[in-house]
Structure formats: C-alpha cells, structure tokens
Design an enzyme around this catalytic site. Sequence first.
Site, mmCIF file in Angstrom:
data_model
loop_
_atom_site.group_PDB
_atom_site.id
_atom_site.type_symbol
_atom_site.label_atom_id
_atom_site.label_comp_id
_atom_site.label_asym_id
_atom_site.label_seq_id
_atom_site.Cartn_x
_atom_site.Cartn_y
_atom_site.Cartn_z
ATOM 1 N N LYS A 186 0.951 -1.400 0.165
ATOM 2 C CA LYS A 186 -0.226 -0.177 0.166
ATOM 3 C C LYS A 186 0.929 1.141 -0.438
ATOM 4 O O LYS A 186 2.031 1.072 0.416
ATOM 5 C CB LYS A 186 -1.127 -0.001 1.717
ATOM 6 C CG LYS A 186 -2.310 1.149 1.420
ATOM 7 C CD LYS A 186 -2.984 0.908 2.396
ATOM 8 C CE LYS A 186 -3.930 1.578 2.501
ATOM 9 N NZ LYS A 186 -5.141 1.289 3.952
ATOM 10 N N SER B 74 -10.183 -0.329 6.265
ATOM 11 C CA SER B 74 -9.109 -0.568 5.324
ATOM 12 C C SER B 74 -8.867 -1.224 4.879
ATOM 13 O O SER B 74 -8.451 -1.452 3.481
ATOM 14 C CB SER B 74 -8.156 0.622 5.539
ATOM 15 O OG SER B 74 -9.178 1.653 5.677
ATOM 16 N N SER C 123 -9.985 1.868 2.318
ATOM 17 C CA SER C 123 -9.168 2.802 1.694
ATOM 18 C C SER C 123 -8.030 1.385 1.052
ATOM 19 O O SER C 123 -7.152 2.229 0.599
ATOM 20 C CB SER C 123 -7.789 3.443 2.447
ATOM 21 O OG SER C 123 -7.000 2.747 2.983
HETATM 22 N N1 GLN Z 1 -13.254 4.306 5.420
HETATM 23 C C1 GLN Z 1 -12.431 4.360 7.069
HETATM 24 C C2 GLN Z 1 -11.983 6.258 7.146
HETATM 25 O O1 GLN Z 1 -12.303 6.659 6.195
HETATM 26 C C3 GLN Z 1 -11.285 3.794 7.075
HETATM 27 C C4 GLN Z 1 -10.336 4.228 7.087
HETATM 28 C C5 GLN Z 1 -8.617 3.076 6.819
HETATM 29 O O2 GLN Z 1 -9.452 2.221 7.373
HETATM 30 N N2 GLN Z 1 -8.247 4.010 6.724
HETATM 31 O O3 GLN Z 1 -11.743 6.699 8.110
#
Ligand code: GLN
Length: 454
Positions: A60, A159, A135
Amino acid sequence: IKVSDLIDESYKRINQVDDKIKAFLTLNEENARTQAASLDDKLTSGEELGALFGMPIGIKDNIVTKNLRTTCGSRILEKFDPVYDATAIQNLHNAGTITIGKLNMDEFGMGSSNENSAFQKTLNPWNLEYVPGGSSGGSAAAVAAGEVLFSLGSDTGGSIRQPAAFCGVVGLKPTYGRVSRFGLVAFASSLEQIGPITRTVEDNAFLLETLAGLDPMDSTSANVPVPKYTESLTGDIKGLKIGVPKEYIGEGVSPESRDSVLEALKVLEKLGATWEEVSLPHSKYALSAYYLLSSSEASANLARFDGVRYGYRTDNAKNLIEMYKNTRAEGFGDEVKRRIMLGTFALSSGYYDAYYKKAQQVRTLIKKDFEDVFEKFDVIIGPTAPTPAFKLGEKTTDPLTMYANDILTIPVNLAGVPGISVPCGFAGGLPLGLQIIGRHFDESTVYRVAHAFE
Ligand code: GLN
C-alpha cells in the site's frame, strides 16, 4: 521453479490486467528483477532461505519504501521518495519477499472506495462497475486479480477488512501494537495497524509471523511474544464459543450480508462450535466517536505537510504563510481537507470537552463492551460490511453514506482488538466477507476459526 520466473509471472499478469483494474501506482520492476536474480543465486548456494523466499508482494502506498515512490494517494507527496524502509518492509525483506510495486489507496487512508485517490480509481476485479473498497482497495484488488500473491494494507477503521470483503480475499487487522507502525504514514496513530491481505488464511498467518513483534522504533509496538500462527491452523474448533452481536445483524445490514453470516454459523456449528446472540450496546456511537477521534489525530499528523519538509510546494506564494496555505490548498484533496477542518474544530479550546473528550469516553465504553463479551466468548462474528461492494460514484456525493459503510469495522479499531475478513459467499456476483474478531493479541484463535471455516 526460479524466483525470476515467479516475478516474471507477476509483471506479466500486471501487463494483462492492470490497465483495467488500476491497482498499481508505481512499479518496482527493474529492482525486483535484480533482486530475483540474486535470490536465484542463493537458491543454489545452499544458504538458509527466508520463510517467504522469492514471494512477490505489493505494498500500500502509505508504507514507506526506500527509494521507491510513496505518495499516500496524494498530490502533496506526488514526488516523494523515502530514504528508509518501514520496519514491516524490512521484516519482509529479511524473510525474502520481493516488492513488485506500490498500490493505490484513498488519499492518506481516508475513504472506503478508492475514489479519494488523487491519481486513479481502482476497480473491483469481480465487476469493473463496482468499487474495490478502501482505503486499501489497490492492495485487495491486486491480490484478487492475481497480480501479486500477497499485499500489505493498513487499517484505521476497516481499510484492510472492508476491501478484502469486497474483493473476496483474506485481510487481517492485527491487535493494536502487534505490528510496528514505524514507516506507516500516520493518519490516526491510536487506531491503525499494518496488516496482510492474501488469498488464503494460511498465507495470511505466514505473513503475520514475519510482520509482528516489538520494534524499538515504535513505542506503541508491544513486547508480547509472537506465536507461530501457522501452528494454530488445526481445523479443530470443537467447543469454541462464538458471540454474534445483535447490532451486527440488525437494522442497516443488508439481508444478503446477514444471511451469509447465518449460513457461516451453521458451518461452524457443524464443526463443533456454539453461538449465541450477544450485545455490544455502544456500537451505535462508534461511527461518531471514530470520525471525531480519527479526524482530530489526522489534523495533527498532517500538519507536517507544510511545503518545507516533504513533497509538494506551491509556486504561487509571496511570503511564508501564503506558501503554507497554498501548498496545502493545492496539495490536499477535498476529503482530507474536510477531516482536517473537522479535527481542528474538535480539538479547539471551548469544543474539546464537548467533542474530543466525549469521543474518548465513548471509546472506553466500546472497549469495555468487547471485554464483557470476551469474558464468555472466544470470538465475535458478524459481517465485515453491511453490503457487498457498491457502484462507482454511488456514495461520492454524500460523505456520510460513505462513512456509514464502516459501521461494522470501526468498533474493532476503537477497541484495539484483532479482526479478520474471510470470503463468505456471493450476492449478485460480488463477494461477501465474514468478520471474525478476537481478544487482544489472540490472532491465533482468529486464524484457527478463519481457517476451519475457509
Ligand atoms: N474508511 C474509513 C475512513 O475513511 C477507514 C479508513 C482506514 O481504515 N484507513 O476513515
């Protein structure tokens, strides 16, 4: 089989499919091939080989890799080449993996669909009209599409698990402190962990064995021995007690997601486990608490992107203050700005007690909800997400509907416990995920159940 051939397969597959999937932001082809050649020499030298010797892996793009571009999906780091490797990357290298490239993500991890990347939208390999989740959408899509064997993601509020569910692969968020965050570009430091995304539970366990452990470079990494996770994959779950939170199969959860969990529970019962409905009564406050706390931490963490220390700097400034302002205005996307504003507001004097402090108190109650259930039950099971993958563009106009997709993953980060998503059937041709949550540092039981179910 030679390592060079394995690496070759990976790039071949990327050439075939990545113009459609768009999982990769940067490829590391030249270096990867050089490394593969030197590993091939080792193969014949009789030297001891690492546990993940020659395995192609994708990373990532918020995990720093020495001399390999790391953008966090953001314009502000568009040309950033780190001078060191994250501890997770060092550990992988020591075990013999080869980094194939860097994977797309929502900018700084803020999003649930990959649509917040500044560069491209990754698509769901099962159906290109749908999002891969986020994400870590690039990380999940690349594994699902066979471009790499494994990938690393990061999980602040879901995410790793939500994109794993949307793409039909296995993704684990370790216990907070299990894996070093050194070299993970910080979004919300008290919530996030790096974790593995793989095709099978066994691969996942192998990867965690390599990643986990105390790191002097991360004061929040825990001094807790790392078990051999692969040894817990016995297939035996007789007598295991499962709690199923009524909040996770009730209102707001789609019938397909609920039914797939109920089917999964039947399978687990056949294997000798028992389940009961339980309650995590403060779940309904988790989303609000998470968005206050994570945005507060983000507003502080992202202060470092000032046009001086890293990455992008505006051309358009007459003095220092203007330089800061324009750099950030031009460098950050809308969602990141929204979170910085929200976080700055929640932390400001006069509002701190009403918002930030309140959210911390809620966090403690949520943690206690989990502790109460874990007094009697070995794992907690529910869906990973309330729905299967949604269509591109479906949730981009209203941030709140996008936030709501994380309702079942966020409490796990607030409590700091480990959670995995494993594939659990399909709805309308799209994969569904089963979430298995364990006690602090009890990834072994989580893996044991996931493997027995798989
Ligand atoms: N979708 C969640 C957010 O927007 C979690 C994101 C994540 O785990 N990095 O914060």
